[in-house]
Write a protein that holds these residues in place. Structure first.
Motif, PDB file in Angstrom:
ATOM      1  N   UNK A  10      47.554  37.373  36.552  1.00 35.90           N
ATOM      2  CA  UNK A  10      47.474  38.467  35.518  1.00 35.90           C
ATOM      3  C   UNK A  10      47.231  37.973  34.069  1.00 35.90           C
ATOM      4  N   UNK A  11      47.970  36.927  33.727  1.00 31.52           N
ATOM      5  CA  UNK A  11      48.184  36.573  32.416  1.00 31.52           C
ATOM      6  C   UNK A  11      46.956  35.935  31.922  1.00 31.52           C
ATOM      7  N   UNK A  12      46.023  35.370  32.560  1.00 34.31           N
ATOM      8  CA  UNK A  12      44.877  34.868  32.177  1.00 34.31           C
ATOM      9  C   UNK A  12      44.911  33.386  31.891  1.00 34.31           C
ATOM     10  N   UNK A  13      44.302  32.513  31.034  1.00 34.53           N
ATOM     11  CA  UNK A  13      44.023  31.061  30.985  1.00 34.53           C
ATOM     12  C   UNK A  13      45.050  30.486  30.238  1.00 34.53           C
TER      13      UNK A  13
ATOM     14  N   UNK B  40      46.053  44.341  39.051  1.00 32.54           N
ATOM     15  CA  UNK B  40      45.059  43.806  38.197  1.00 32.54           C
ATOM     16  C   UNK B  40      44.253  44.867  37.594  1.00 32.54           C
ATOM     17  N   UNK B  41      43.959  46.019  38.163  1.00 33.74           N
ATOM     18  CA  UNK B  41      43.246  46.809  37.461  1.00 33.74           C
ATOM     19  C   UNK B  41      44.100  48.105  36.952  1.00 33.74           C
TER      20      UNK B  41
ATOM     21  N   UNK C 240      34.232  51.054  46.241  1.00 32.33           N
ATOM     22  CA  UNK C 240      33.656  49.894  46.860  1.00 32.33           C
ATOM     23  C   UNK C 240      33.159  50.293  48.307  1.00 32.33           C
TER      24      UNK C 240
ATOM     25  N   UNK D 160      28.385  44.753  46.135  1.00 30.49           N
ATOM     26  CA  UNK D 160      29.618  45.147  45.304  1.00 30.49           C
ATOM     27  C   UNK D 160      30.443  45.989  46.449  1.00 30.49           C
TER      28      UNK D 160
ATOM     29  N   UNK E  75      33.906  41.744  49.083  1.00 33.22           N
ATOM     30  CA  UNK E  75      34.447  40.976  47.963  1.00 33.22           C
ATOM     31  C   UNK E  75      35.567  41.536  47.275  1.00 33.22           C
TER      32      UNK E  75
ATOM     33  N   UNK F 192      35.184  39.826  38.286  1.00 30.77           N
ATOM     34  CA  UNK F 192      35.286  41.308  37.502  1.00 30.77           C
ATOM     35  C   UNK F 192      36.372  41.238  36.604  1.00 30.77           C
ATOM     36  N   UNK F 193      36.283  41.601  35.174  1.00 32.13           N
ATOM     37  CA  UNK F 193      37.392  41.954  34.624  1.00 32.13           C
ATOM     38  C   UNK F 193      38.624  42.831  34.952  1.00 32.13           C
ATOM     39  N   UNK F 194      39.632  42.682  34.575  1.00 34.79           N
ATOM     40  CA  UNK F 194      40.577  43.704  34.764  1.00 34.79           C
ATOM     41  C   UNK F 194      40.708  44.718  33.959  1.00 34.79           C
TER      42      UNK F 194
ATOM     43  N   UNK G 172      45.372  40.473  28.215  1.00 30.72           N
ATOM     44  CA  UNK G 172      45.099  39.121  29.062  1.00 30.72           C
ATOM     45  C   UNK G 172      44.261  38.104  28.280  1.00 30.72           C
ATOM     46  N   UNK G 173      44.532  37.021  28.254  1.00 31.08           N
ATOM     47  CA  UNK G 173      43.763  35.779  27.901  1.00 31.08           C
ATOM     48  C   UNK G 173      42.622  35.575  28.680  1.00 31.08           C
ATOM     49  N   UNK G 174      42.429  36.128  29.764  1.00 30.32           N
ATOM     50  CA  UNK G 174      41.198  35.963  30.819  1.00 30.32           C
ATOM     51  C   UNK G 174      39.887  35.960  30.088  1.00 30.32           C
ATOM     52  N   UNK G 175      39.395  34.990  30.133  1.00 35.37           N
ATOM     53  CA  UNK G 175      38.126  34.576  29.287  1.00 35.37           C
ATOM     54  C   UNK G 175      36.991  35.501  29.962  1.00 35.37           C
TER      55      UNK G 175
ATOM     56  N   UNK H 207      39.775  50.841  29.693  1.00 35.30           N
ATOM     57  CA  UNK H 207      38.717  50.837  30.754  1.00 35.30           C
ATOM     58  C   UNK H 207      37.561  51.521  30.276  1.00 35.30           C
TER      59      UNK H 207
ATOM     60  N   UNK I  60      31.869  49.609  39.385  1.00 33.15           N
ATOM     61  CA  UNK I  60      32.732  48.691  40.101  1.00 33.15           C
ATOM     62  C   UNK I  60      32.319  47.768  41.158  1.00 33.15           C
ATOM     63  N   UNK I  61      32.507  46.505  41.108  1.00 31.32           N
ATOM     64  CA  UNK I  61      32.200  45.464  42.010  1.00 31.32           C
ATOM     65  C   UNK I  61      30.560  44.919  41.519  1.00 31.32           C
TER      66      UNK I  61
ATOM     67  N   UNK J 127      28.669  45.501  37.941  1.00 33.45           N
ATOM     68  CA  UNK J 127      28.159  45.103  36.542  1.00 33.45           C
ATOM     69  C   UNK J 127      28.821  46.188  35.422  1.00 33.45           C
TER      70      UNK J 127
ATOM     71  N   UNK K  13      28.576  40.609  37.839  1.00 40.43           N
ATOM     72  CA  UNK K  13      29.569  39.651  38.595  1.00 40.43           C
ATOM     73  C   UNK K  13      28.883  38.996  39.796  1.00 40.43           C
TER      74      UNK K  13
END
Lengths: 321, 530
Positions: free
Chosen positions: A38-41, A83-84, A95, A271, A275, B41-43, B50-53, B189, B204-205, B207, B231
């Motif tokens: 969750x926290x990223x990089x 996550x979401x 999905x 999608x 996945x 896919x970003x959260x 987050x620090x998710x790139x 979101x 979702x899933x 783009x 994605x």
């Protein structure tokens, strides 16, 4: 008959409950911490890690987490994605259509084409048609889906540039209405073909063997002796009897197809659920994983009950009591 | 003579034409859809949770930052058109752009900046709590002036708030976030920002679609009509999609470096070596100093002599990356030094191991080490294989194990269950954020990406604790050179190679990468050549 199916539904329900309980402990026993995903990089502070853990109730004993989960599931509440931060049911439903479209297309394609080809091969037994089809089916049976998918991409998307490589819609020129339907169909071709090949080969091979068995039966000789036309002998008398085990396999395949969708959907960036499942594993998104397990086991149970019902329709000798 | 005249005339015409067409081609034109490939896919679509790139690369197009960074890591104006720093280095005053507005038409004011700092960075950002305790106050002085007062001087403060990926934050709209939990706000979101592109749709899933912000506060920008993030989880099919023209951009982290040579030779694509300068990533061989052999300095130094980093870099990055000769990446050129580097000298390594009490046994081996790496980054697996092979030549048996990434993080950083690990660490945009936490004694904690090695050197801690208070950049650079010398001498890890920055985009686009955070920057200057 009704009581038989009521019993089957009840048994199916019990199976799903057992699957939920087992899976809950299985996925929590796997190594990996959802907070890390969750926290990223970048390195977070320990206080932040604790805060996130508390927020999601991940700091509680596993048994307590399970009881809370079970209580929620009893009310058909699948919980919220780690996550979401959205309800799991919404994420899964968003999905599901893509996967059903892909699976449905592949299932129909592989079943109908497989059966028709097998019947043809049986009719022309040991001819070149039979040999070509049967050899091809071995190749189709043995090819891994992700590899075949990439070959398809290289040939049809990259070299010939006939079909799109990724996703479900064209992003450069979005369309609406009928144009969008065509656009989705164009995107569907490669993944659906890739998806079908294995199952087509499987159904072909099974049907062919069963056709050979059926064609050797006395009732076939009797039908021929009565002067029934040969194509009627093959496509009605023999096929109708040969197809029962094939229907079983198609029903069983349903579960395997969902598993296979992970590979095909990843290769084609489709999608769908497969996945989502794969990404949820990487992120250790427990609620989403549990939601998919529950849904898939439910679908497999239903597919099997439907298969049994179909038996009675195809074969009047089958009576449930 | 006539011929010569004709020739020069033709040449002049050609030159003129060339200039004209060339000039024309380079002139930015509005229009075009830019499709960027994302590995996942970003959260969330904001950058404060987050620090998710992956999330930040989308968010940076929707939101504006207070300030940016140039290639020399000096701050440049963004929402703040200018700023002053008090003599004592404690008070930072920012003057905001007056005509900036949110995508919903509301003006961007200092109150938004205050909210982002005091409510979001201080309370919910993953890294905010690491620096917020040093903030005395952060408040809006008037509609367009924002002031931060620190308790003690912090030299990299501006670099930090400019750094969206680590400790800074893109400015959020107070009127949308106020009064609700910023962690669960629905706007995370469906974001409303002040950046060059507006959020349009998230399928979702599939783009995320952003469209041009016609009312962007920077005149004439952006050029592109739309940016789509697709994605694309599978590396091989992503490359096919790129070559087939289905996507236009493969950023540095998802660019298959083994294909760089081939794509460079193809004029449909532009391949550049830029975009990660501010991330400044190096790949390291981490040593667990709790291991009996690795706890000895001579052993670690022997391993450093035994590993040919030129070969590691060449084989793992297909010669796109270069050997790393310091704990800091060379793109941080204002403080980088290669002093104390180790030569490749296996004979010396063998001698040192003999002396350290690890002679070769009957079977020719000395001792055994377990080397782990995470799957998903093929260059790290290749580096691990090369290291394994090189160490076997001096009699060190390496048992290699690849692990799925989430498992790897837990094994290495929370269980400390490894002898050696191949791991990339960012070292920029300022080493205070991304070098200090890896080697400071106080950072021997069971959390990801900090001092899992168990390394401690009080002299180094002293330098770490004093350098960030130095307001003079030259003085700081000297401290950091000393840090690099000490780390090279102590070797809590061995720098292996500088991560390649290679990225590729369709040649139909220009100015895709314009800054040191190129792989996640906004694409306001990118333009399309029809």
């Amino acid at each position: 008959m009704l009581s038989y199916f009521a019993r089957r539904v009840w048994q199916g329900f019990l199976v799903i409950v057992v699957i939920i309980c087992l899976n809950f402990f299985l996925i929590h026993a796997a190594p990996g911490d959802p907070v890390n995903a969750l926290i990223g990089t970048m390195a977070p502070t320990p206080e932040y890690m604790e805060q996130v853990r508390r927020e999601y109730g991940l700091d509680e004993p596993l048994l307590w987490q399970f009881l809370r989960y079970a209580a929620r599931m009893a009310q058909f509440d699948f919980g919220e994605s780690l996550r979401f931060r959205q309800p799991v049911i919404d994420i899964i439903l968003a999905r599901l259509p893509a996967t059903l479209l892909l699976m449905g297309t592949a299932l129909v394609l592989s079943s109908t084409v497989g059966i028709v080809l097998a019947a043809a091969a049986a009719k022309f037994r040991d001819s070149w048609v039979d040999r070509v089809l049967t050899t091809t089916s071995i190749v189709g049976f043995a090819m891994p889906a992700f590899w075949l998918g990439q070959l398809m991409l290289i040939v049809f998307a990259l070299n010939l540039n006939w079909l799109p490589a990724q996703g479900m819609y064209s992003l450069r020129a979005p369309s609406d209405g009928f144009g969008r339907v065509l656009d989705i169909l164009r995107h569907l071709i490669l993944p659906a073909l890739t998806y079908s090949v294995y199952h087509l080969a499987l159904i072909y091979r099974l049907t062919r063997v069963k056709m050979h068995e059926a064609l050797a039966q006395d009732y076939i000789i009797a039908a021929r002796a009565r002067g029934v036309a040969e194509h009627r002998v093959v496509y009605v008398h023999a096929l109708r009897n040969a197809i029962l085990p094939v229907v079983t396999i198609i029903g069983l395949n349903f579960g395997f197809m969902l598993a296979g969708s992970v590979l095909v959907e990843t290769v084609f960036a489709w999608p769908g659920l497969g996945r989502l499942f794969y990404e949820a594993i990487s992120a250790r998104d427990y609620p989403v994983l549990m939601g998919i397990f529950t849904l898939v086991s439910g679908m497999v149970v239903i597919a099997n009950i439907l298969t049994d019902m179909l038996y009675a329709v195809i074969d009047p000798r089958v009576v449930y009591g | 003579m006539y011929q010569a005249l004709c020739r020069s005339g033709a040449l002049a015409v050609a030159l003129l034409l060339g200039t004209v067409t060339w000039g024309h081609a380079q002139e930015p034109q509005p229009g075009g859809t830019f499709i960027a490939a994302l590995e996942g896919e970003p959260a969330t679509l904001t950058a404060h949770l987050t620090t998710d790139a992956v999330a930040v690369s989308v968010a940076s197009n929707i939101f504006s930052n207070l300030i940016g960074l140039d290639y020399d890591f000096n701050p440049v104006p963004e929402l703040a058109k200018s700023w002053t720093v008090s003599e004592d280095g404690l008070t930072y005053t920012f003057n905001l752009e007056e005509n900036a507005q949110w995508h919903d038409g509301q003006p961007v004011t200092a109150a938004d900046v205050e909210y982002t700092f005091a409510e979001v960075l201080a309370k919910v950002h993953p890294r905010g709590s690491s620096w917020w305790p040093n903030v005395e106050s952060a408040k809006a002085l008037d509609t367009h002036t924002f002031e931060v007062k620190l308790k003690s001087p912090y030299a990299p403060f501006l670099t930090m708030i400019a750094s969206t990926l680590s400790s800074g934050a893109l400015i959020l709209p107070k009127h949308i976030y106020e009064g609700a939990d910023p962690r669960t706000n629905p706007a995370n979101l469906k974001p409303v920002g002040s950046g060059p592109f507006k959020f349009e749709a998230w399928e979702a899933g599939n783009n995320i679609v952003l469209v041009k912000n016609e009312n962007y506060w920077k005149p004439n920008l952006p050029y592109l009509d739309r940016i789509v993030f697709r994605f694309t989880p599978d590396e091989a099919s992503r490359l096919i999609a790129f070559e087939a023209g289905d996507v236009d951009f493969l950023h540095s982290y998802i660019m298959p470096i083994d294909q760089a040579q081939r794509l460079r030779a193809d004029d449909r694509f532009t391949v550049v070596n830029s975009g990660l300068e501010a991330v400044a990533p190096n790949d390291f061989l981490l040593f667990n100093l709790r291991n009996e052999a690795l706890s000895k300095l001579e052993v670690r130094q022997a391993l450093a002599h035994a590993i040919d980093r030129k070969e590691v870099a060449a084989k793992s990055t297909f010669s796109e990356g270069v050997p790393a000769n310091s704990f800091v990446n060379s793109s941080l050129h204002w403080l980088f030094t290669e002093e104390g580097n180790y030569s490749f000298d296996p004979a010396q390594a063998e001698k040192m191991l003999d002396a350290a009490g690890y002679p070769r046994k009957q079977d020719g081996t000395r001792f055994e080490l377990r080397l782990v790496w995470a799957t998903g980054r093929p260059y790290e697996a290749r580096a691990g294989e090369v290291v394994k092979d090189q160490l076997s030549r001096i009699g060190v048996t390496v048992v290699a194990q690849a692990m799925e990434r989430t498992t790897f993080i837990e094994e290495v950083f929370t269980n400390w269950n490894f002898d050696m690990a191949v791991q990339g660490f960012t070292t920029g945009p300022d080493p205070t954020f991304n070098v200090t936490p890896r080697y400071h004694t106080a950072q021997i904690k069971k959390i990801p990406f900090v001092n899992a090695m168990g390394y401690s050197n009080p002299k180094l801690d002293e330098l770490f604790d004093s350098e960030y208070k130095m307001l003079d950049r030259g003085e700081r650079a000297e401290s950091w050179k000393e840090v690099q010398r000490i780390l090279m001498a102590d070797l809590p890890a061995l720098p292996l190679f500088e991560l390649t920055q290679t990225s590729a985009f369709s040649a139909k686009f220009k100015d895709v990468i314009t800054g040191p955070l190129g792989y996640i920057q906004n694409r306001e200057r990118a333009f399309y050549i029809p």
